[in-house]
Motif scaffolding. Structure first.
Motif, PDB file in Angstrom:
ATOM      1  N   SER A  57       0.818  -1.221   0.000  1.00 31.53           N
ATOM      2  CA  SER A  57       0.000   0.000   0.000  1.00 31.53           C
ATOM      3  C   SER A  57       0.849   1.267   0.000  1.00 31.53           C
ATOM      4  CB  SER A  57      -0.972  -0.007   1.180  1.00 31.53           C
ATOM      5  OG  SER A  57      -0.266  -0.102   2.390  1.00 31.53           O
ATOM      6  N   ALA A  58       2.066   1.212   0.540  1.00 33.45           N
ATOM      7  CA  ALA A  58       2.929   2.391   0.539  1.00 33.45           C
ATOM      8  C   ALA A  58       3.414   2.730  -0.867  1.00 33.45           C
ATOM      9  CB  ALA A  58       4.129   2.149   1.457  1.00 33.45           C
ATOM     10  N   ARG A  59       3.511   1.750  -1.728  1.00 37.57           N
ATOM     11  CA  ARG A  59       3.989   1.950  -3.096  1.00 37.57           C
ATOM     12  C   ARG A  59       2.858   2.354  -4.047  1.00 37.57           C
ATOM     13  NH1 ARG A  59       8.772   0.707  -4.649  1.00 37.57           N
ATOM     14  NH2 ARG A  59       9.145  -0.798  -3.016  1.00 37.57           N
ATOM     15  N   MET A  60       1.625   2.070  -3.677  1.00 41.39           N
ATOM     16  CA  MET A  60       0.477   2.270  -4.567  1.00 41.39           C
ATOM     17  C   MET A  60       0.330   3.715  -5.063  1.00 41.39           C
ATOM     18  SD  MET A  60      -1.795   0.167  -5.923  1.00 41.39           S
ATOM     19  CE  MET A  60      -2.024  -1.204  -4.799  1.00 41.39           C
ATOM     20  N   PRO A  61       0.478   4.754  -4.223  1.00 41.26           N
ATOM     21  CA  PRO A  61       0.342   6.122  -4.745  1.00 41.26           C
ATOM     22  C   PRO A  61       1.340   6.444  -5.854  1.00 41.26           C
ATOM     23  CG  PRO A  61       0.223   6.134  -2.350  1.00 41.26           C
ATOM     24  CD  PRO A  61       0.644   4.749  -2.758  1.00 41.26           C
ATOM     25  N   HIS A  62       2.572   5.974  -5.719  1.00 40.16           N
ATOM     26  CA  HIS A  62       3.591   6.232  -6.748  1.00 40.16           C
ATOM     27  C   HIS A  62       3.219   5.526  -8.053  1.00 40.16           C
ATOM     28  CE1 HIS A  62       7.392   6.936  -8.705  1.00 40.16           C
ATOM     29  NE2 HIS A  62       7.552   5.633  -8.869  1.00 40.16           N
ATOM     30  N   SER A  65       0.421   7.350  -9.699  1.00 33.40           N
ATOM     31  CA  SER A  65       0.896   8.615 -10.254  1.00 33.40           C
ATOM     32  C   SER A  65       1.619   8.402 -11.584  1.00 33.40           C
ATOM     33  CB  SER A  65       1.819   9.300  -9.242  1.00 33.40           C
ATOM     34  OG  SER A  65       2.369  10.463  -9.795  1.00 33.40           O
ATOM     35  N   VAL A  66       2.498   7.430 -11.633  1.00 31.56           N
ATOM     36  CA  VAL A  66       3.230   7.125 -12.869  1.00 31.56           C
ATOM     37  C   VAL A  66       2.259   6.753 -13.983  1.00 31.56           C
ATOM     38  CG1 VAL A  66       4.830   5.487 -13.945  1.00 31.56           C
ATOM     39  CG2 VAL A  66       5.379   6.468 -11.707  1.00 31.56           C
ATOM     40  N   LEU A  67       1.208   6.032 -13.629  1.00 26.09           N
ATOM     41  CA  LEU A  67       0.232   5.575 -14.627  1.00 26.09           C
ATOM     42  C   LEU A  67      -0.843   6.607 -14.934  1.00 26.09           C
ATOM     43  CD1 LEU A  67      -0.193   1.880 -13.474  1.00 26.09           C
ATOM     44  CD2 LEU A  67       1.079   2.726 -15.457  1.00 26.09           C
ATOM     45  N   GLY A  68      -0.862   7.719 -14.194  1.00 21.69           N
ATOM     46  CA  GLY A  68      -1.839   8.767 -14.456  1.00 21.69           C
ATOM     47  C   GLY A  68      -3.262   8.399 -14.079  1.00 21.69           C
ATOM     48  N   VAL A  69      -3.399   7.553 -13.055  1.00 25.48           N
ATOM     49  CA  VAL A  69      -4.731   7.142 -12.590  1.00 25.48           C
ATOM     50  C   VAL A  69      -4.866   7.444 -11.105  1.00 25.48           C
ATOM     51  CG1 VAL A  69      -4.951   5.322 -14.329  1.00 25.48           C
ATOM     52  CG2 VAL A  69      -4.002   4.754 -12.090  1.00 25.48           C
ATOM     53  N   ARG A  70      -6.096   7.401 -10.631  1.00 21.76           N
ATOM     54  CA  ARG A  70      -6.338   7.600  -9.194  1.00 21.76           C
ATOM     55  C   ARG A  70      -5.918   6.353  -8.425  1.00 21.76           C
ATOM     56  NH1 ARG A  70     -11.464   7.468  -8.068  1.00 21.76           N
ATOM     57  NH2 ARG A  70     -11.209   8.444  -6.054  1.00 21.76           N
ATOM     58  N   ARG A  71      -5.298   6.584  -7.264  1.00 26.24           N
ATOM     59  CA  ARG A  71      -4.904   5.457  -6.413  1.00 26.24           C
ATOM     60  C   ARG A  71      -6.103   4.610  -6.025  1.00 26.24           C
ATOM     61  NH1 ARG A  71      -6.264   3.790  -2.108  1.00 26.24           N
ATOM     62  NH2 ARG A  71      -7.141   5.793  -1.559  1.00 26.24           N
ATOM     63  N   ALA A  72      -7.209   5.258  -5.672  1.00 27.31           N
ATOM     64  CA  ALA A  72      -8.404   4.512  -5.249  1.00 27.31           C
ATOM     65  C   ALA A  72      -8.927   3.612  -6.368  1.00 27.31           C
ATOM     66  CB  ALA A  72      -9.497   5.466  -4.780  1.00 27.31           C
TER      67      ALA A  72
END
Length: 82
Positions: A57-62, A65-72
């Protein structure tokens, strides 16, 4: 029963991950490049794309972001995608 739930969650994440990769023009087979982008091994990327594992879960925001999508969306399937 728990393993079935885990497998379903991993498969659903994998489908979203592959869709986001495709939208950005990447192929899941570009494991070395994607590993560099996400700061993980190519093997980790392969496992995510094949539904064998989830990013922590700590890596999910990055990753989102790289993929240009929302984390949720990426993590939980919560619309909208972007």
């Amino acid at each position: 029963m728990r393993n079935k739930h885990k497998e379903r969650v991993q498969q659903e994440f994998s489908a979203r991950f592959r869709k986001a990769l495709s939208n950005m023009g990447y192929l899941p087979s570009q494991q070395a490049l994607l590993g560099q982008l996400f700061g993980v091994s190519g093997q980790a990327v392969r496992k995510w794309a094949e539904g064998d594992a989830l990013p922590n879960s700590a890596r999910m925001p990055h990753i989102a972001s790289v993929l240009g999508v929302r984390r949720a969306w990426l993590q939980d399937g919560e619309d909208p995608m972007m």
